[in-house]
Design an enzyme around this catalytic site. Sequence first.
Site, mmCIF file in Angstrom:
data_model
loop_
_atom_site.group_PDB
_atom_site.id
_atom_site.type_symbol
_atom_site.label_atom_id
_atom_site.label_comp_id
_atom_site.label_asym_id
_atom_site.label_seq_id
_atom_site.Cartn_x
_atom_site.Cartn_y
_atom_site.Cartn_z
ATOM 1 N N GLY B 29 0.790 -1.224 0.000
ATOM 2 C CA GLY B 29 0.000 0.000 0.000
ATOM 3 C C GLY B 29 0.822 1.273 0.000
ATOM 4 O O GLY B 29 0.281 2.353 -0.247
ATOM 5 N N CYS B 237 -27.452 -8.748 -16.507
ATOM 6 C CA CYS B 237 -26.895 -8.443 -17.818
ATOM 7 C C CYS B 237 -27.921 -8.787 -18.895
ATOM 8 O O CYS B 237 -28.465 -9.890 -18.902
ATOM 9 C CB CYS B 237 -25.606 -9.233 -18.037
ATOM 10 N N CYS B 240 -26.112 -11.737 -21.230
ATOM 11 C CA CYS B 240 -25.830 -13.084 -20.737
ATOM 12 C C CYS B 240 -26.648 -13.434 -19.506
ATOM 13 O O CYS B 240 -26.574 -14.554 -19.017
ATOM 14 C CB CYS B 240 -24.336 -13.266 -20.458
ATOM 15 N N CYS B 262 -22.556 -6.726 -19.157
ATOM 16 C CA CYS B 262 -21.353 -6.936 -18.348
ATOM 17 C C CYS B 262 -20.247 -6.014 -18.846
ATOM 18 O O CYS B 262 -20.010 -5.900 -20.049
ATOM 19 C CB CYS B 262 -20.847 -8.365 -18.482
ATOM 20 N N CYS B 268 -18.697 -12.076 -20.039
ATOM 21 C CA CYS B 268 -19.992 -12.096 -20.721
ATOM 22 C C CYS B 268 -19.971 -13.094 -21.884
ATOM 23 O O CYS B 268 -20.876 -13.913 -22.029
ATOM 24 C CB CYS B 268 -20.318 -10.696 -21.228
#
Lengths: 186, 289
Positions: B29, B237, B240, B262, B268
């Site tokens: 980080g 979606c 899909c 998506c 997808c």
Amino acid sequence: MQAQLLEGGFADLPVDASHTFRAVMTAMARPGDIMDVAGAKPPSPLSTACGAVLLTLCDPDTPIYLGTSHNTPEVRDWITFHTGAPFSDVENATFAIGTWQALPLSEFAIGTPEYPDRSATLIVETADLSNAGTTLKGPGIKDQAQLSLPEQQAFQANAALFPLGLDFIFTSGNRLAALPRTTKVS
Amino acid sequence: MSDYNFAYLDEQTKRMIRRAILKGLAIPGYQVPFASREMPMPYGWGTGGVQVSAAVLTPEDTLKVIDQGADDTTNAVSIRRFFEKTAGVQVTEATTDASVIQTRHRIPEQDLRADQILVYQVPIPEPLRFLEPSEVETRKMHSLEEYGLMHVKLYEDISQHGDIATAYAYPVKVEGRYVMDPSPIPKFDNPKLEMAGIQLFGAGREQRIYAIPPYTQVVSLDFDDYPFQASKADHACDLCGAKDSYLDELIVDDQGGRVFMCSDTDYCSTRRAQGHVGAQGSPIQEDAA
């Protein structure tokens, strides 16, 4: 000048260095994982793994401290020819090479609170490296891992300095492992 | 490819970047400064991610590049071709086949494996930058672990909007120490920051590299009474039918007609190939032409 100091570098520098770096990065990201490296043939007492790490990470920007165990003319000449890295005293070293006993741990740079990355990376040559002995926990480790460390107390003290501290790469033959400052040992 | 050094960058630059990556992994980080190079693409097009990828790639790698989840956008295609040409690596659009994935602003829906590396393109690496413009000050704040300002910002979100309105680049605390900008990924992706693969972040213009090792604790900042919520559009979606993926909303005509699909194109198309069909989708064979 001895011809053998010209030998032992990477045959294909970009490719060999990329493989070695992937091994070092994986080891640093996953303390306890032991990785194989190849490609370097440094003079004794440098191990193959230590030589490969030097060729991959060291250059004129990285002062190196040589522990008494590794401070030989052959080693100095080989490192100078292949990396161009200068040799320095303990406080200014970016990298240090030596056996565990040969490295004065308390004197290396551990970074500053604002720049904890300005700390030394110690390459510790060990006779044996195995997944046994000390228990490791921390970032990069799913539950826990085991690694044969020379001792525990020094690493506990180092981890207590976080975010300051030293990072370690252990080399043995053609194998290496790493221990960043975040790892808690017990 | 012989006209270039492997992966474009010269070896000394790669060594410098590699050392920064190692320190980044050792201090999760924390933003490690590095000497970012000019790349043959403009700043803002992923020069940081490209430099990190160049330092990480080996000739055996298979590279996938996504931009907002999509494999077929200009940015993704040009970076993929760049490494095909300069590193000679295999490329793929399938998440499961890739060993290195460079991403702009998304984490793939498919969980990454331990042997996969995710490289993020980061525009502004400093999470405190819009609260405190001075680098000297923000560096001091990180060193003192002084993150009160960030909580004030989230609190002001709640007082103005009734909720934490920050929807992307949602700040996280890594391993209980550094507050980090996860790059502008939607906060839907934040829970996936704790993963099995190695995550590297490169900011070219701002000259910073940072990292999250596998299985590192990554906590999205929040309050006890306003806990963090990974949000997405409340739809399935339309192509899909997936209910668990992050969605893009597309306006498709002048009458305000819209489609949700998506954002992860590989996810997808993989689902559609398996026979899943959404509300406005058609079986994939008919699309082949």
